[in-house]
Scaffold this active site. Sequence first.
Site, mmCIF file in Angstrom:
data_model
loop_
_atom_site.group_PDB
_atom_site.id
_atom_site.type_symbol
_atom_site.label_atom_id
_atom_site.label_comp_id
_atom_site.label_asym_id
_atom_site.label_seq_id
_atom_site.Cartn_x
_atom_site.Cartn_y
_atom_site.Cartn_z
ATOM 1 N N ASN A 11 0.585 -1.326 0.107
ATOM 2 C CA ASN A 11 -0.117 -0.262 -0.079
ATOM 3 C C ASN A 11 0.963 1.422 0.002
ATOM 4 O O ASN A 11 0.545 2.347 0.590
ATOM 5 C CB ASN A 11 -0.771 0.124 1.251
ATOM 6 C CG ASN A 11 -2.019 1.223 1.074
ATOM 7 O OD1 ASN A 11 -2.481 1.547 2.061
ATOM 8 N ND2 ASN A 11 -2.487 1.378 0.073
ATOM 9 N N ARG A 14 1.720 0.548 -5.871
ATOM 10 C CA ARG A 14 0.624 0.273 -6.853
ATOM 11 C C ARG A 14 -0.465 1.017 -6.566
ATOM 12 O O ARG A 14 -1.524 1.715 -7.294
ATOM 13 C CB ARG A 14 0.608 -0.815 -7.288
ATOM 14 C CG ARG A 14 1.980 -1.341 -8.113
ATOM 15 C CD ARG A 14 1.987 -2.927 -8.164
ATOM 16 N NE ARG A 14 2.109 -3.452 -7.016
ATOM 17 C CZ ARG A 14 2.118 -4.816 -6.476
ATOM 18 N NH1 ARG A 14 1.820 -5.655 -7.330
ATOM 19 N NH2 ARG A 14 2.244 -5.321 -5.455
#
Length: 164
Positions: A11, A14
Amino acid sequence: MTKILFVCLGNICRSPMAHGVLRHRVAERGATGQITIDSAGTGDWHLGSPPDARAIAAAAARGIDIADLRARCVRAADFRDFDLIIAMDHKNVADMAPFMPSEAKEEARAKIKLLMDYAPALGATEVPDPFHGGAADFPPVLEMIEAACAPMLDDLLGPRGSYL
Ligand code: 4NP
């Protein structure tokens, strides 16, 4: 109101880029009140951290600000709270299984899609993880994300911005 959660491993690369891209494009369409967007990771190494500096820079180069985002982990409530859970790769999908509410695993699984399903013409099924690469690996990944978020938004809003 459609609620969308982007999921990757950490997290910080992407899924925050996808979060920022869709948030930006939704705002451009004047649809901010119609779609809720969030992102999360299946790993918990970066809780509370901003996106990777290389992700922030790649997004900023396209006029998209993601510096405000903070990493969090996927949680059971996500599978009730969100309508669509968009994974970057097959491992993200597999890694989400332990977070699914045990009494509603089938409903949870039905909400999960791969981001690249929205851009079949690119010929990629997964968004590659740029974390262990260099800064130059981030802009191509962002391009893939943008290429998939555009048709996703058309799906959600309709091609001319009418809410379906
Ligand atoms: P992401 O990339 O899943 O696109 O956020 C990664 C970020 C961090 C790590 C792995 C992947 N990590 O191992 O810390």
